[in-house]
Design a protein around this motif. Sequence first.
Motif, PDB file in Angstrom:
ATOM      1  N   VAL A   1       8.964  10.964  -5.801  1.00  0.00           N
ATOM      2  CA  VAL A   1       9.282  11.113  -4.382  1.00  0.00           C
ATOM      3  C   VAL A   1      10.285  10.033  -3.963  1.00  0.00           C
TER       4      VAL A   1
ATOM      5  N   LEU B   1      -1.548  12.360  -7.919  1.00  0.00           N
ATOM      6  CA  LEU B   1      -0.310  11.882  -8.548  1.00  0.00           C
ATOM      7  C   LEU B   1      -0.028  12.621  -9.848  1.00  0.00           C
TER       8      LEU B   1
ATOM      9  N   MET C   1       0.844  -1.198   0.000  1.00  0.00           N
ATOM     10  CA  MET C   1       0.000   0.000   0.000  1.00  0.00           C
ATOM     11  C   MET C   1       0.880   1.248   0.000  1.00  0.00           C
ATOM     12  N   THR C   2       1.971   1.195   0.769  1.00  0.00           N
ATOM     13  CA  THR C   2       2.918   2.312   0.780  1.00  0.00           C
ATOM     14  C   THR C   2       3.519   2.499  -0.607  1.00  0.00           C
TER      15      THR C   2
ATOM     16  N   ILE D   1       2.266   1.758  -3.505  1.00  0.00           N
ATOM     17  CA  ILE D   1       1.314   2.333  -4.453  1.00  0.00           C
ATOM     18  C   ILE D   1       1.159   3.822  -4.203  1.00  0.00           C
ATOM     19  N   SER D   2       1.242   4.209  -2.911  1.00  0.00           N
ATOM     20  CA  SER D   2       0.927   5.588  -2.557  1.00  0.00           C
ATOM     21  C   SER D   2       2.064   6.556  -2.805  1.00  0.00           C
ATOM     22  N   ILE D   3       3.299   6.075  -2.877  1.00  0.00           N
ATOM     23  CA  ILE D   3       4.408   7.019  -3.005  1.00  0.00           C
ATOM     24  C   ILE D   3       4.840   7.118  -4.462  1.00  0.00           C
ATOM     25  N   PRO D   4       4.722   8.318  -5.028  1.00  0.00           N
ATOM     26  CA  PRO D   4       5.052   8.457  -6.446  1.00  0.00           C
ATOM     27  C   PRO D   4       6.543   8.285  -6.722  1.00  0.00           C
TER      28      PRO D   4
ATOM     29  N   VAL E   1       8.384  19.344  -3.802  1.00  0.00           N
ATOM     30  CA  VAL E   1       9.309  18.210  -3.844  1.00  0.00           C
ATOM     31  C   VAL E   1      10.424  18.505  -4.850  1.00  0.00           C
TER      32      VAL E   1
ATOM     33  N   ASN F   1      -6.012   6.246  -0.217  1.00  0.00           N
ATOM     34  CA  ASN F   1      -6.088   4.846  -0.622  1.00  0.00           C
ATOM     35  C   ASN F   1      -6.725   3.980   0.464  1.00  0.00           C
TER      36      ASN F   1
ATOM     37  N   LEU G   1      -1.691  10.658   0.105  1.00  0.00           N
ATOM     38  CA  LEU G   1      -2.011   9.619  -0.881  1.00  0.00           C
ATOM     39  C   LEU G   1      -2.414   8.321  -0.188  1.00  0.00           C
ATOM     40  N   MET G   2      -1.633   7.964   0.834  1.00  0.00           N
ATOM     41  CA  MET G   2      -1.921   6.721   1.552  1.00  0.00           C
ATOM     42  C   MET G   2      -3.269   6.791   2.239  1.00  0.00           C
TER      43      MET G   2
END
Lengths: 307, 273
Positions: A145, B205, A136-137, A139-142, B228, B257, B253-254
């Motif tokens: 980044v 995103l 899940m982490t 997927i969430s971090i682009p 960023v 989700n 983002l997390m």
Amino acid sequence: MLRYTLLRILGAIPTLLLVIAIAFMMVHAAPGGPFDDDRALPPAIEENIKRYYHLDEPLPKQFLRYLSGLVRGDLGPSYVHVDYTVNELIADAFPRSLKIGALAMALALLAGLGAGTLAALRHDSWLDRVVMAISMTGISIPVFVFAPILVLLFAVKLNWLPAGWTSSSGVSRYLLPVVTLALPQIAYIARLTRASMIDVLQRDFIRTARAQGLGTMNVVWLHALKPAMLPVLSYMGPAIAAILTGSIVVEQIFGIGGLGHFFVNGALNRDYTVVLGIVVFYAALIVFLNLVVDILYGAIDPRVRYR
Amino acid sequence: MSVLGYSTVRISGGILVAIAIIALVGPWMSPHDYASTDFDNLLLPPTLSGGHPFGSDSLGRDLFVRTMMGVRVTLLVAIVASIVSLVIGVAYGAVAGFVGGRTDAAMMRMVDTLYALPFIFFVILLLVAFERNFLLIFVAIGAVNWLDMARIVRGQTLSLREREFVEAARLTGVSTPRIIVRHIAPNLIGIVIVYLTLTIPQAILVESFLSYLGLGVQEPQTSLGALVNDGVNHMEGASWALLIPAGLLAVILMSFNFLGDGLRDFFDSRHTS
């Protein structure tokens, strides 16, 4: 099956034409041209340049000229990198992008299938939860980044790996770009694999195999993996597109002169033919890879009938 | 069990509400504003006492206020873009699902085709070709993200169409538009909400990706992606300028989700019970 393949290739032609037409329109509708400099060119010279590149012709004629070039595999000259054709630029940059992209995809498949299978085998255990939380982490971090943080950690602070793309660093220069590009896909594939593996492991044929005394490793390897891979295989199309998108960022951050890098620079410098050429090239590549995935699907899943 | 009975919904929802409140109120509480520069205080590390809780950037601007402004822009773009994709996706999916047959097949074939295209390349072209205005960013992101929604709404509509209550309505002479509005639409709301919460992180995103490349919001305006990008340029000496916006972006983002996952569990359980 040959008939099916041919039909699919024929079916891809309108898609590609549409993509080319849209990209061509967008590029030519843009205000400002590649020869708009801070200092205005004398009108006569500008006219000469435009005539040389056929930019003085009506748009439909330019489009047909472009298409007839495409049919012969000619993407035209670059307006900014004078003396280079778009074909030469792509031939130079694509191998780098391809190497990194293909390695990232291979890593994503291996790690994703492995982690997902492991989580499914230990369904509802702490291991399952850890794998799911990490994915899940992921997927969430682009990518943009992940990439600088990994550079900060492994290149700047620990000094283990090169931060950029220098030829002296050999194979180790691949590590960070490939891993950053693969991470979100590993996470996605792990989640897909886990869900379908849990489902497959409950089916009757798996119980039969177990009842015959087959060990877990063999059950997974010989019986469960193939059907459990089907959702992953359908995800391959979007995954390829995501890796191409991610490569734009990764190539910028690590200073790799690949296609994504040329695309962004071409877009900013209004190097129209380069931008157009890369879009057309990538669209054709994606259509082709999707076709390969569809055919593979039939090879793995015997229920699929080609019509 | 109510929605708040789900711990994922409670925690992730709570985090998002807290971030949104701080982003709305924070800049107003701070003595600094997001645009004014201070060349005596460049790249200050974060300190609570020094007046710059997140430090300052390479132009001496307060990073707390800038980060909060970035959160505002990021959330706003994401929510508006998601609504754009919601409208397109629901309309497209509901029509395909309800009409069915060849129309449905053709419409979905088109979605499959679009699915595999590197959309981001077109968005970049669009933003470079035309001046980068806010509205275009909304539309571009919305236009990228409607495909999932269309697929899901279509699937749901297909199964709803065959259900007994729709048949009953049809037998008693209710007209088609009225069936869609009264019987189909209310049953779509749950799944649409779930996928809306999952579309928002995708929109975030895309927006932060564009801002990262310098194609999104323009200086002195900022967004988390732009911050960023700024942080990357100074990461060797001022790692906080990278880590704080990057961390916040990841948390947002997390949370979205997890919220989407939790809401899906909630609607699933209500469906089966």
